[in-house]
Design a protein around this motif. Structure first.
Motif, PDB file in Angstrom:
ATOM      1  N   GLN A  26       0.824  -1.197   0.000  1.00 44.19           N
ATOM      2  CA  GLN A  26       0.000   0.000   0.000  1.00 44.19           C
ATOM      3  C   GLN A  26       0.865   1.256   0.000  1.00 44.19           C
ATOM      4  N   SER A  27       1.959   1.220   0.774  1.00 43.91           N
ATOM      5  CA  SER A  27       2.880   2.359   0.794  1.00 43.91           C
ATOM      6  C   SER A  27       3.493   2.585  -0.581  1.00 43.91           C
ATOM      7  N   GLU A  28       3.797   1.471  -1.258  1.00 46.58           N
ATOM      8  CA  GLU A  28       4.351   1.565  -2.607  1.00 46.58           C
ATOM      9  C   GLU A  28       3.336   2.178  -3.570  1.00 46.58           C
ATOM     10  N   LYS A  29       2.063   1.756  -3.433  1.00 45.45           N
ATOM     11  CA  LYS A  29       1.018   2.332  -4.278  1.00 45.45           C
ATOM     12  C   LYS A  29       0.864   3.826  -4.029  1.00 45.45           C
ATOM     13  N   ASP A  30       0.891   4.197  -2.737  1.00 39.88           N
ATOM     14  CA  ASP A  30       0.740   5.615  -2.394  1.00 39.88           C
ATOM     15  C   ASP A  30       1.891   6.433  -2.963  1.00 39.88           C
ATOM     16  N   LYS A  70       1.617   9.305  -5.832  1.00 42.61           N
ATOM     17  CA  LYS A  70       2.143  10.660  -5.621  1.00 42.61           C
ATOM     18  C   LYS A  70       3.056  11.073  -6.769  1.00 42.61           C
ATOM     19  N   GLU A  71       3.899  10.131  -7.211  1.00 42.88           N
ATOM     20  CA  GLU A  71       4.806  10.449  -8.310  1.00 42.88           C
ATOM     21  C   GLU A  71       4.038  10.688  -9.608  1.00 42.88           C
ATOM     22  N   HIS A 122      11.221   2.846 -12.937  1.00 38.15           N
ATOM     23  CA  HIS A 122      10.144   2.069 -12.319  1.00 38.15           C
ATOM     24  C   HIS A 122       9.760   0.904 -13.231  1.00 38.15           C
ATOM     25  N   THR A 123       9.692  -0.277 -12.681  1.00 40.69           N
ATOM     26  CA  THR A 123       9.218  -1.441 -13.440  1.00 40.69           C
ATOM     27  C   THR A 123       7.730  -1.612 -13.143  1.00 40.69           C
ATOM     28  N   VAL A 124       6.924  -0.808 -13.800  1.00 43.80           N
ATOM     29  CA  VAL A 124       5.479  -0.796 -13.569  1.00 43.80           C
ATOM     30  C   VAL A 124       4.777  -0.999 -14.903  1.00 43.80           C
ATOM     31  N   VAL A 155      -2.914   2.868 -15.256  1.00 42.23           N
ATOM     32  CA  VAL A 155      -4.316   3.174 -15.571  1.00 42.23           C
ATOM     33  C   VAL A 155      -5.165   3.152 -14.307  1.00 42.23           C
ATOM     34  N   ARG A 156      -4.994   2.112 -13.496  1.00 48.24           N
ATOM     35  CA  ARG A 156      -5.792   1.993 -12.270  1.00 48.24           C
ATOM     36  C   ARG A 156      -5.509   3.136 -11.300  1.00 48.24           C
ATOM     37  N   LEU A 157      -4.232   3.476 -11.138  1.00 52.00           N
ATOM     38  CA  LEU A 157      -3.879   4.533 -10.196  1.00 52.00           C
ATOM     39  C   LEU A 157      -4.361   5.906 -10.679  1.00 52.00           C
ATOM     40  N   MET A 158      -4.248   6.155 -11.970  1.00 49.42           N
ATOM     41  CA  MET A 158      -4.721   7.441 -12.496  1.00 49.42           C
ATOM     42  C   MET A 158      -6.231   7.548 -12.381  1.00 49.42           C
TER      43      MET A 158
END
Length: 261
Positions: A58-62, A66-67, A93-95, A101-104
Motif C-alpha cells: 500500500q505504501s508503494e502504491k501511495d 504521488k509520483e 520504475h518497473t510498472v 491506468v488503475r492509479l490514475m
C-alpha cells in the motif's frame, strides 16, 4: 449461529472476512468468531502474518500515485497514461501500464486530449473550376486590389458558431465579418456584400481569394461576385502553402497595423 448468511464459502480469502475477525477478536475471541463464521483460524493467522507485506504494498502504491500526480502537474496536465507510463519507466520504475491506468483512475488524473476539429472546408465536387490569379503572391500595391476570406468556428457557451470574414490583403483590415449557426453559402455572401458596402459599393476588379469550400464554389456566391465585378481566385486543394504565403506576404507588404471593425 451459522455464518453462512454473512460470508459465503470461499470468503476466507476475502480481506473483509479477516478484517471482521480482527475487529471483534478482543470481544468474542478468534476461535469463537471463526467457528460461528465457518472460516479457518489458520487462514486468519496467515492473513495477520501478511499484514506487513500488505502495508508495504500500500505504501508503494501511495508513493507511485504521488509520483504520477507530480508528473502530471509538472507537464501542466497534458500527459495521459502513455506518457506518464513512459516517464515512470524512464525513472527506472518497473510498472506495467494497467497499474498506471488503475492509479490514475483512482486519483482522477486525466490527460488533456485534442478536440476533434470541425471541418470547415468541404470541396464542392460539381463546381466549375476557378482560375488561380494570385499564384501565391499575397502582396498588394493598394487597398481593394486583393481580398481574402475564410470560415472558422468559435464556441459560445455550449454551442458552436461559424465565423466568416473578409480581409483586405494590403491593409490587413477586417472589412466585414458575420456569425451563424450554420455553414452555408448565405453566410459568405452576407459577409461579402457587407465588405462591398464598407468600400462604397464600387469594387470592380478586386480579386477575392478563398479556399475551395462548397460555400465559395457555389453558384450563388459566383453570381454575387459577378454582380460586383469581383474576380474569384482559388489555390490548390488542401494546400497549406497558400496560408504560409498569405502570412509571408502580409508581413512583407504590411504598411498599416491590423485593424478590426
Amino acid at each position: 449461529m451459522s455464518g453462512s448468511g454473512v460470508f459465503c464459502p470461499g470468503d476466507e480469502v476475502n480481506t473483509a472476512a479477516w478484517g471482521f475477525v480482527s475487529a471483534h477478536a478482543e470481544m468474542f475471541g478468534i476461535k469463537r468468531i471463526c467457528r460461528v463464521l465457518e472460516v479457518s483460524r489458520s487462514g486468519y493467522h496467515r492473513w495477520i502474518a501478511g499484514a506487513r507485506a500488505r502495508t508495504e504494498r500500500q505504501s508503494e502504491k501511495d508513493a507511485l500515485g504521488k509520483e504520477i500526480r507530480e508528473i502530471h502537474a509538472e507537464h501542466r496536465g497534458n500527459y495521459g497514461v502513455l506518457r506518464v507510463h513512459a516517464e515512470l519507466r524512464g525513472f527506472g520504475h518497473t510498472v506495467n501500464r494497467e497499474r498506471v491506468v488503475r492509479l490514475m483512475r483512482k486519483h482522477q488524473i486525466v490527460g488533456r486530449h485534442l478536440r476533434k476539429k470541425k471541418r470547415t472546408t468541404i470541396p464542392g465536387r460539381l463546381a466549375p473550376p476557378v482560375a488561380d490569379l494570385v499564384q501565391r503572391d499575397f502582396t498588394a500595391g493598394a487597398p481593394d486590389e486583393k481580398w481574402c476570406g475564410d470560415i472558422t468556428y468559435v464556441q459560445v457557451g455550449v454551442a458552436w458558431l461559424y465565423l466568416a470574414c473578409v480581409i483586405d490583403i494590403r491593409s490587413r483590415r477586417v472589412l466585414s465579418y458575420s456569425t451563424a449557426p450554420y455553414m452555408r453559402a448565405e453566410l459568405v455572401i452576407d459577409v461579402l456584400e457587407a465588405a462591398v458596402a464598407a468600400r462604397g459599393g464600387d469594387v470592380t476588379g478586386v480579386i477575392f481569394h478563398a479556399d475551395r469550400g462548397s460555400q465559395y464554389t457555389s453558384a450563388a456566391f459566383a453570381q454575387v461576385c459577378g454582380r460586383y465585378g469581383i474576380r474569384r481566385n482559388m489555390g490548390s486543394v488542401g494546400s497549406s502553402y497558400d496560408c504560409q504565403s498569405l502570412r509571408a506576404g502580409s508581413r512583407k507588404d504590411r504598411v498599416v497595423p491590423a485593424v478590426s471593425v
